[in-house]
Motif scaffolding. Structure first.
Motif, PDB file in Angstrom:
ATOM      1  N   ARG A   1       0.704  -1.125  -0.061  1.00 64.02           N
ATOM      2  CA  ARG A   1       0.062  -0.039   0.023  1.00 64.02           C
ATOM      3  C   ARG A   1       0.802   1.197   0.063  1.00 64.02           C
ATOM      4  O   ARG A   1       0.224   2.309  -0.088  1.00 64.02           O
ATOM      5  CB  ARG A   1      -0.975   0.124   1.145  1.00 64.02           C
ATOM      6  N   VAL A   2       2.072   1.144   0.066  1.00 63.45           N
ATOM      7  CA  VAL A   2       2.890   2.224   0.149  1.00 63.45           C
ATOM      8  C   VAL A   2       3.791   2.393  -1.031  1.00 63.45           C
ATOM      9  O   VAL A   2       3.941   1.752  -1.836  1.00 63.45           O
ATOM     10  CB  VAL A   2       4.096   2.006   1.285  1.00 63.45           C
ATOM     11  N   LEU A   3       3.932   4.031  -1.247  1.00 64.87           N
ATOM     12  CA  LEU A   3       4.730   4.427  -2.411  1.00 64.87           C
ATOM     13  C   LEU A   3       6.123   4.725  -1.807  1.00 64.87           C
ATOM     14  O   LEU A   3       5.966   5.721  -1.024  1.00 64.87           O
ATOM     15  CB  LEU A   3       3.800   5.477  -2.924  1.00 64.87           C
ATOM     16  N   GLU A   4       7.227   4.164  -2.247  1.00 67.03           N
ATOM     17  CA  GLU A   4       8.231   4.495  -2.013  1.00 67.03           C
ATOM     18  C   GLU A   4       9.140   5.096  -3.041  1.00 67.03           C
ATOM     19  O   GLU A   4       9.063   4.873  -4.240  1.00 67.03           O
ATOM     20  CB  GLU A   4       9.167   3.217  -1.584  1.00 67.03           C
ATOM     21  N   THR A   5       9.932   6.109  -2.672  1.00 68.26           N
ATOM     22  CA  THR A   5      10.672   6.998  -3.773  1.00 68.26           C
ATOM     23  C   THR A   5      11.709   6.343  -4.274  1.00 68.26           C
ATOM     24  O   THR A   5      12.583   5.517  -3.553  1.00 68.26           O
ATOM     25  CB  THR A   5      11.328   8.132  -3.105  1.00 68.26           C
ATOM     26  N   ALA A   6      11.640   6.149  -5.833  1.00 68.12           N
ATOM     27  CA  ALA A   6      12.816   5.396  -6.398  1.00 68.12           C
ATOM     28  C   ALA A   6      13.875   6.139  -7.111  1.00 68.12           C
ATOM     29  O   ALA A   6      14.595   5.859  -7.857  1.00 68.12           O
ATOM     30  CB  ALA A   6      11.951   4.613  -7.537  1.00 68.12           C
ATOM     31  N   GLY A   7      13.489   7.612  -7.031  1.00 69.77           N
ATOM     32  CA  GLY A   7      14.499   8.433  -7.525  1.00 69.77           C
ATOM     33  C   GLY A   7      13.797   9.921  -7.646  1.00 69.77           C
ATOM     34  O   GLY A   7      12.575   9.968  -7.823  1.00 69.77           O
ATOM     35  N   VAL A   8      14.618  10.741  -7.520  1.00 66.68           N
ATOM     36  CA  VAL A   8      14.004  12.399  -7.921  1.00 66.68           C
ATOM     37  C   VAL A   8      15.297  12.928  -8.919  1.00 66.68           C
ATOM     38  O   VAL A   8      16.449  12.941  -8.748  1.00 66.68           O
ATOM     39  CB  VAL A   8      14.135  13.088  -6.647  1.00 66.68           C
ATOM     40  N   TRP A   9      14.537  13.354  -9.894  1.00 66.80           N
ATOM     41  CA  TRP A   9      15.626  13.827 -11.077  1.00 66.80           C
ATOM     42  C   TRP A   9      15.391  15.187 -11.417  1.00 66.80           C
ATOM     43  O   TRP A   9      14.129  15.443 -11.524  1.00 66.80           O
ATOM     44  CB  TRP A   9      15.268  12.947 -12.372  1.00 66.80           C
ATOM     45  N   VAL A  10      16.365  15.947 -11.475  1.00 60.86           N
ATOM     46  CA  VAL A  10      16.104  17.444 -11.530  1.00 60.86           C
ATOM     47  C   VAL A  10      16.953  17.789 -12.624  1.00 60.86           C
ATOM     48  O   VAL A  10      18.187  17.515 -12.898  1.00 60.86           O
ATOM     49  CB  VAL A  10      16.607  18.088 -10.276  1.00 60.86           C
ATOM     50  N   MET A  11      16.374  18.501 -13.741  1.00 62.41           N
ATOM     51  CA  MET A  11      17.109  19.295 -15.031  1.00 62.41           C
ATOM     52  C   MET A  11      17.031  20.592 -14.966  1.00 62.41           C
ATOM     53  O   MET A  11      15.860  21.355 -14.746  1.00 62.41           O
ATOM     54  CB  MET A  11      16.513  18.799 -16.178  1.00 62.41           C
ATOM     55  N   ARG A  12      17.981  21.641 -14.772  1.00 62.57           N
ATOM     56  CA  ARG A  12      18.048  22.983 -14.861  1.00 62.57           C
ATOM     57  C   ARG A  12      18.487  23.392 -16.113  1.00 62.57           C
ATOM     58  O   ARG A  12      19.385  23.100 -16.758  1.00 62.57           O
ATOM     59  CB  ARG A  12      19.038  23.366 -13.748  1.00 62.57           C
ATOM     60  N   ALA A  13      17.453  24.556 -16.531  1.00 63.02           N
ATOM     61  CA  ALA A  13      17.626  25.265 -17.952  1.00 63.02           C
ATOM     62  C   ALA A  13      17.960  24.315 -19.133  1.00 63.02           C
ATOM     63  O   ALA A  13      18.797  24.442 -19.930  1.00 63.02           O
ATOM     64  CB  ALA A  13      18.618  26.259 -17.570  1.00 63.02           C
ATOM     65  N   ALA A  14      17.421  22.912 -18.860  1.00 57.84           N
ATOM     66  CA  ALA A  14      17.577  21.960 -19.895  1.00 57.84           C
ATOM     67  C   ALA A  14      16.816  22.135 -21.311  1.00 57.84           C
ATOM     68  O   ALA A  14      15.592  22.742 -21.089  1.00 57.84           O
ATOM     69  CB  ALA A  14      17.405  20.479 -19.537  1.00 57.84           C
ATOM     70  N   PRO A  15      17.380  22.103 -22.567  1.00 56.32           N
ATOM     71  CA  PRO A  15      16.618  22.384 -23.791  1.00 56.32           C
ATOM     72  C   PRO A  15      15.405  21.298 -23.765  1.00 56.32           C
ATOM     73  O   PRO A  15      15.597  20.133 -23.027  1.00 56.32           O
ATOM     74  CB  PRO A  15      17.646  22.023 -24.765  1.00 56.32           C
ATOM     75  N   PHE A  16      14.134  21.718 -24.185  1.00 58.86           N
ATOM     76  CA  PHE A  16      13.187  20.715 -24.354  1.00 58.86           C
ATOM     77  C   PHE A  16      13.580  19.252 -25.052  1.00 58.86           C
ATOM     78  O   PHE A  16      12.883  18.283 -24.863  1.00 58.86           O
ATOM     79  CB  PHE A  16      11.735  21.072 -24.991  1.00 58.86           C
ATOM     80  N   THR A  17      14.408  19.334 -26.009  1.00 60.42           N
ATOM     81  CA  THR A  17      14.927  18.210 -26.890  1.00 60.42           C
ATOM     82  C   THR A  17      15.483  17.206 -25.730  1.00 60.42           C
ATOM     83  O   THR A  17      15.301  15.944 -25.783  1.00 60.42           O
ATOM     84  CB  THR A  17      15.764  18.322 -27.932  1.00 60.42           C
ATOM     85  N   GLU A  18      16.273  17.641 -24.989  1.00 64.02           N
ATOM     86  CA  GLU A  18      16.978  17.089 -23.816  1.00 64.02           C
ATOM     87  C   GLU A  18      15.872  16.236 -23.024  1.00 64.02           C
ATOM     88  O   GLU A  18      16.208  15.234 -22.287  1.00 64.02           O
ATOM     89  CB  GLU A  18      18.033  17.833 -23.075  1.00 64.02           C
TER      90      GLU A  18
END
Length: 444
Positions: free
Chosen positions: A286-303
């Motif tokens: 019943r629990v949701l466990e974090t499997a990752g947090v990914w952050v992109m800063r000022a990345a082009p939309f294609t990236e």
């Protein structure tokens, strides 16, 4: 153990380079001390050295409780360096169970001359029981179950005039660290970043303030202010109740490739000033466990599109909800076209939708259904969400924009929760290789 004889008369000499406020803390004769110091001002360094010296002088065991296992290991590394600097033998031991359940809590122990032990433990009501000695509560405002820890630990001070140092940076009002500020039995010290710089700390405070670009963070983390949490939608205590030291923000690619994994993704899209934050939840019961947090800063939309396609191509990723407001609309439409609307849902961030998203995340947190990493940026983002009354009387959920984002990790987590709540029922499967197609026969 071969040990160099320690001369207590030299304990107060400058064997370790100290700034004036650090020296004052180490030489303080008070039995109980309360210390509210800025981040990166040397709290753990100073009070771990104080406990080493006081332990040698008093020939008494020293107990250090830190917020988690990682922090307790870091403090013990400081203890080891202190002993080397003041020419005192120190034998380290690790991995010894200090709780009824060995798999739950393990402590670190340093043995010093004269039979003195320094024991570093992750904060837990179980770990705080059964010891007699002096105590250092490291970053006490960050401890979960602080009242239970206090009740379990304080009797350790009863015999031998036990000493207690409590040190932390503020974390809102109402917690035990905040309440101890007004306890007359404690000698108080407050060291802001500017005060530390005035006394020789080699830091560019002006550059730090400009870089943090968030007045609340600056006032609390560096000016030692106890900010009122009444407007915060996610109080620190609630966030802490979800945190696990076992988790991190790194994406667990091995878990994503598991055949039986159920992963759900939330994406809050940014381009120039805001971040693009990607939150991965893995369902475990019943629990949701974090499997990752990914952050992109000022990345082009294609990236950004390429990175999200790499995630969505994983069979374990069942569903993704993505911010389709403004800049995110084009990206969400392209991903939905490629992977199907049943797997990728664009969510318009109307006030009503934001209230539902934020409310859903808070309710899940209150029910104990979420596990997240004990990460400073995640904590800051989640706590930055504020609730206020709009002119028409409706509730408004928002976050002040800063260089660190706009509550992006919070909204990504909320979108990921929506993805999990709207996931397909068992029996509907898919294969990912470019465009999605169903991989099972039947009514589909």
């Amino acid at each position: 153990m071969d040990a160099v004889q320690f001369d207590p008369s030299k304990a107060r000499e400058s064997l370790v380079p100290l700034l004036p406020y650090q020296r004052a803390a180490i030489e303080n004769p008070a039995r109980f001390t309360w210390n509210c110091w800025s981040r990166q001002s040397g709290k753990s360094f100073t009070f771990s050295l104080r406990r080493v010296i006081r332990g040698l002088i008093r020939r008494r065991d020293q107990i250090i409780l830190s917020a988690g296992e990682r922090q307790s290991r870091e403090v013990m590394e400081k203890v080891h360096r202190h002993c080397h600097a003041i020419n005192v033998a120190c034998s380290l031991q690790s991995g010894r169970s200090v709780a009824p359940e060995p798999s739950v809590v393990r402590g670190l122990e340093a043995r010093l001359p004269g039979g003195v032990r320094i024991i570093a433990l992750p904060a837990n009501p179980l770990t705080a029981r059964g010891f007699t000695g002096d105590v250092f509560l490291d970053e006490f405002a960050m401890h979960r179950d602080d009242d239970a820890i206090w009740a379990a630990l304080f009797p350790s001070l009863l015999r031998g005039n036990g000493e207690l140092d409590v040190a932390s940076t503020p974390r809102g009002q109402g917690n035990l660290f905040h309440r101890l500020m007004s306890n007359p039995r404690f000698d108080r010290s407050v060291v802001t970043l500017l005060q530390a710089v005035d006394q020789g700390l080699d830091v560019d405070a002006a550059a730090m303030r400009a870089a943090v670009d968030d007045e609340a963070i600056w006032r609390q983390e560096f000016c030692c202010e106890f900010l009122d949490e009444r407007t915060s939608f996610m109080p620190y205590a609630l966030i802490q109740s979800c945190q696990s030291e076992e988790l991190s923000t790194w994406i667990n690619w091995a878990a994503l490739q598991s055949d039986d994994a159920e992963v759900f993704v939330g994406v809050d899209v940014g381009r120039v000033r805001d971040l693009t934050a990607v939150w991965l939840w893995r369902r475990i019961g019943r629990v949701l466990e974090t499997a990752g947090v990914w952050v992109m800063r000022a990345a082009p939309f294609t990236e950004q599109e390429s990175a999200l396609c790499a995630l969505l191509s994983q069979r374990s990723v069942h569903r993704c909800c993505i911010d389709a407001t403004g800049l995110g609309r084009h990206l969400s439409e392209r991903l939905a076209e490629r992977y199907g609307g049943h797997r990728v849902e664009g969510v318009m961030f109307t006030p009503a939708a934001k209230n539902l998203l934020a409310g859903g995340l808070r309710v899940a947190a209150e029910r104990g259904l979420l596990r997240i990493p004990a990460d400073a940026e995640v904590t800051s983002d989640w706590h930055s969400i504020e609730r206020s009354m709009a002119a028409a009387g409706s509730v408004r959920i928002s976050a002040e924009r800063s260089s660190g984002g706009h509550g992006d990790r919070f909204w990504a987590a909320a979108l990921g929760l929506r993805a999990a709540e709207g996931s397909m029922p068992p029996g509907a499967g898919f294969l990912s290789g470019g465009s999605t197609r169903f991989g099972r026969s039947g009514v589909w």
